[in-house]
Design a protein around this motif. Structure first.
Motif, short mmCIF file in Angstrom:
data_model
loop_
_atom_site.label_atom_id
_atom_site.label_comp_id
_atom_site.label_asym_id
_atom_site.label_seq_id
_atom_site.Cartn_x
_atom_site.Cartn_y
_atom_site.Cartn_z
N TYR A 23 0.83 -1.20 0.00
CA TYR A 23 0.00 0.00 0.00
C TYR A 23 0.87 1.26 0.00
N GLY A 24 1.96 1.22 0.74
CA GLY A 24 2.89 2.36 0.74
C GLY A 24 3.46 2.63 -0.64
N MET A 25 3.75 1.57 -1.39
CA MET A 25 4.24 1.74 -2.76
C MET A 25 3.17 2.38 -3.64
N ILE A 26 1.93 1.98 -3.45
CA ILE A 26 0.82 2.55 -4.22
C ILE A 26 0.68 4.04 -3.91
N VAL A 27 0.68 4.38 -2.64
CA VAL A 27 0.53 5.78 -2.23
C VAL A 27 1.70 6.62 -2.75
N THR A 28 2.91 6.09 -2.61
CA THR A 28 4.09 6.82 -3.09
C THR A 28 3.99 7.10 -4.58
N GLN A 29 3.60 6.09 -5.35
CA GLN A 29 3.49 6.29 -6.79
C GLN A 29 2.38 7.28 -7.14
N ALA A 30 1.27 7.21 -6.43
CA ALA A 30 0.16 8.13 -6.70
C ALA A 30 0.52 9.57 -6.36
N ARG A 31 1.53 9.76 -5.55
CA ARG A 31 1.99 11.11 -5.19
C ARG A 31 3.12 11.62 -6.08
N GLU A 32 3.53 10.82 -7.06
CA GLU A 32 4.62 11.20 -7.96
C GLU A 32 4.29 12.54 -8.63
N PRO A 33 5.13 13.55 -8.44
CA PRO A 33 4.84 14.88 -8.99
C PRO A 33 4.65 14.93 -10.51
N LEU A 34 5.26 14.02 -11.24
CA LEU A 34 5.15 14.04 -12.70
C LEU A 34 3.70 13.89 -13.17
N PHE A 35 2.89 13.14 -12.43
CA PHE A 35 1.49 13.00 -12.82
C PHE A 35 0.79 14.36 -12.82
N TYR A 36 1.10 15.16 -11.84
CA TYR A 36 0.44 16.45 -11.66
C TYR A 36 1.06 17.52 -12.56
N ARG A 37 2.36 17.50 -12.63
CA ARG A 37 3.07 18.52 -13.40
C ARG A 37 3.00 18.27 -14.91
N ASP A 38 3.23 17.03 -15.33
CA ASP A 38 3.36 16.75 -16.76
C ASP A 38 2.13 16.13 -17.40
N LEU A 39 1.29 15.46 -16.61
CA LEU A 39 0.13 14.78 -17.19
C LEU A 39 -1.20 15.47 -16.87
N GLY A 40 -1.13 16.60 -16.21
CA GLY A 40 -2.33 17.40 -15.99
C GLY A 40 -3.31 16.88 -14.95
N VAL A 41 -2.89 15.91 -14.14
CA VAL A 41 -3.78 15.45 -13.07
C VAL A 41 -3.93 16.59 -12.08
N PRO A 42 -5.16 16.96 -11.74
CA PRO A 42 -5.35 18.05 -10.78
C PRO A 42 -4.69 17.72 -9.45
N ASP A 43 -3.89 18.65 -8.95
CA ASP A 43 -3.23 18.45 -7.67
C ASP A 43 -4.19 18.90 -6.57
N THR A 44 -5.24 18.10 -6.42
CA THR A 44 -6.30 18.36 -5.45
C THR A 44 -6.55 17.06 -4.68
N VAL A 45 -7.39 17.15 -3.69
CA VAL A 45 -7.77 15.94 -2.94
C VAL A 45 -8.38 14.92 -3.90
N ASN A 46 -9.27 15.38 -4.77
CA ASN A 46 -9.90 14.46 -5.72
C ASN A 46 -8.90 13.89 -6.72
N GLY A 47 -8.01 14.72 -7.23
CA GLY A 47 -7.00 14.23 -8.18
C GLY A 47 -6.10 13.19 -7.54
N ARG A 48 -5.69 13.42 -6.32
CA ARG A 48 -4.84 12.46 -5.62
C ARG A 48 -5.60 11.17 -5.32
#
Length: 183
Positions: A23-48
């Motif tokens: 689960y820690g690996m899943i959470v760490t990957q979901a917090r990877e900044p590239l998703f938010y910075r480069d792929l446009g995932v909203p850096d919000t509670v819902n996006g995370r």
């Protein structure tokens, strides 16, 4: 003469440390900044939350095929629920509201998982459409295609792991920077 009684033995529960590591690996990957910075995932509670659900879905898909997979999946999902409950309480959500929000989280997870499962059977473009709708708020289809390619790569990576490596949490998700067609 004890062998006929082996079927009465309780199945071995996955260790708490193993589940927490996965689960820690899943959470760490979901917090990877590239998703938010480069792929446009909203850096919000819902996006995370949506990225967490995507990664949890991918891992649960793979865990179903291992021996004792149903128990592993349930224990990992329970860990996710415990984490969501703790996060709600940390954010100050009242005790009376937490169960309603937890039900909404469960419905969101199952709805997204069903949509991703269905889309995945039809190919990369339907998966991109589902990801666009659920993670990118129906916008940025090019980023959704890159995210779908990442998900496909991650699913392939997980499928290539032997059961012991998967259950031992001694693997990594692919980097979102290294997969998919770049813009």
């Amino acid at each position: 003469m004890l062998w006929p009684f082996n079927h009465f033995r309780k199945p071995r529960k996955p260790s708490r440390g193993t589940i927490e590591a996965i689960y820690g690996m899943i959470v760490t990957q979901a917090r990877e900044p590239l998703f938010y910075r480069d792929l446009g995932v909203p850096d919000t509670v819902n996006g995370r939350f949506d990225l967490l659900v995507l990664h949890l879905w991918m891992v649960l898909r793979r865990l179903k095929s291992v021996e004792g997979g149903a128990d592993l999946c349930q224990t990992l999902f329970d860990c996710f629920c415990d984490d969501m409950d703790a996060n709600l309480r940390e954010m100050g959500v009242g005790d009376l509201t937490v169960p309603k929000r937890m039900q909404a989280f469960s419905e969101a997870f199952y709805g997204r998982a069903a949509a991703y499962d269905l889309a995945l059977t039809d190919g990369l473009e339907p998966l991109a459409q589902a990801l666009c709708k659920n993670i990118l708020n129906g916008e940025q289809i090019e980023n959704a295609r890159r995210l779908a390619y990442y998900a496909e790569t991650a699913i392939t990576t997980l499928a290539g792991l032997d059961d012991a490596t998967l259950q031992g949490a001694s693997w990594r998700f692919p980097s979102p920077a290294r997969v998919g067609p770049q813009q």
